[in-house]
Design an enzyme around this catalytic site. Structure first.
Site, PDB file in Angstrom:
ATOM      1  N   ASP A  88       0.859  -1.067  -0.049  1.00 45.53           N
ATOM      2  CA  ASP A  88       0.079   0.215  -0.088  1.00 45.53           C
ATOM      3  C   ASP A  88       0.877   1.298   0.060  1.00 45.53           C
ATOM      4  OD1 ASP A  88      -2.317   1.775   0.484  1.00 45.53           O
ATOM      5  OD2 ASP A  88      -1.574   1.663   2.609  1.00 45.53           O
ATOM      6  N   ASP A  90      -0.251   5.235   0.910  1.00 47.23           N
ATOM      7  CA  ASP A  90      -0.602   5.976   2.062  1.00 47.23           C
ATOM      8  C   ASP A  90      -0.433   5.495   3.369  1.00 47.23           C
ATOM      9  OD1 ASP A  90      -1.029   8.506   0.420  1.00 47.23           O
ATOM     10  OD2 ASP A  90      -2.795   7.345  -0.361  1.00 47.23           O
TER      11      ASP A  90
END
Length: 296
Positions: A88, A90
């Site tokens: 991922d 953020d």
């Protein structure tokens, strides 16, 4: 004889040294052998037997070591090094939420940040929430995107994680519910082989408040993972995934090593492997890489 498990202990050097007391406590809990140093003062691995019925769980070990600010990951010895990394962006590879930062510069930061937090905690549907957040940007200039990027910072160990796994022939992909404006730049900065994200719809330098393509959400993250596994010809056990929000849960659950990185409470309730105190370097130590082979 090689024992079937290792307990990996990792501290963040910026927060303090991995103490002998913490190592001894953990070793006793898993009835482990002598610790092997992976990085002096930062990480060790303790070879140990398969947990017996009634033995302390990893959650118990983690809770016991919390006051030492030490992460504990119990991994199987066999197949530790992974052939695929899906991360991922953020609040995992990148420090902070890029869409929240964009919204803050455009005067709608509080509304968007509240929706983001609820979404990452699993209180809102991801796609519906994303469309609602992007709609709040309608009519505003996109000039802020470059400013947000210039202020963005990678989390400690991000570049080392990607470059070290790449150097050892892993395929690496950044798969984000965020936006390709940022994934392209983060992927280049870290050395990811691939990157995927959502697309802002922009007309004449202005946000239209809509998305330019179908939403990349939780299912899409798992689909990219499965595709990469097929392309490499390996099973899910050969994958490492990492993320912090509920939209990462599908890919975290499928991978042989799915790590919740400084994750939201609901994610920590579900995912057993967790890094709560140390840096992204812990993902390499969990695979048995000593710091001496890291690509910085």
């Amino acid at each position: 004889m090689t024992l079937p498990y290792v307990l990996v202990l990792v501290a963040d050097p910026a927060q303090g040294t991995l103490s002998k007391d913490a190592i001894d406590i953990a070793r006793n809990m898993v009835k482990g052998k002598n610790p092997v140093v992976l990085s002096a003062g930062e990480a060790v691995e303790i070879p140990c037997p398969t947990p017996a019925p009634g033995a302390p769980t990893i959650a118990t070990i983690r809770a016991t070591l919390a006051r030492h600010k030490v992460d504990a990951l119990l991994v199987k010895t066999r197949g530790r090094r992974k052939a695929v990394l899906v991360a991922d962006m953020d609040s995992t590879i990148l420090d902070g939420e890029s869409l929240d930062e964009v919204a803050a510069l455009l005067g709608v930061g509080d509304d968007v940040a509240r929706l983001t937090l609820d979404t990452m905690n699993g209180k809102l549907d991801f796609e519906e929430s994303l469309r609602t957040r992007v709609a709040l940007l309608e009519g505003k200039s996109t000039d802020c995107l470059e400013e947000v990027w210039q202020k963005s910072r990678l989390n400690p160990g991000a570049r080392t994680l990607v470059k070290t796994m790449s150097a050892h022939n892993a395929r690496t992909a950044l798969v984000s519910g965020g936006f390709t404006y940022f994934t392209s730049r983060v992927a280049e900065a870290c050395g990811f082989d691939e990157h995927y994200g959502n697309e802002f719809d922009i007309q004449n330098g202005v946000f239209t408040g809509k998305l330019a393509a179908p939403v990349l959400g939780p299912d899409s993250k798992e689909e990219h993972l499965q595709r990469l596994l097929e392309e490499r010809g390996v099973k899910a056990s050969a994958a490492l995934t990492t993320g912090d929000g509920t939209n990462d849960l599908p890919m975290l659950a499928v991978a042989g090593l799915g790590i919740a990185y400084k994750a939201k409470p609901k994610v920590r309730q579900i995912i057993e492997m967790q890094v709560n105190h140390s840096t992204l370097r812990a993902h390499l130590f969990a695979q048995g890489y000593p710091a001496s082979v890291f690509v910085e």
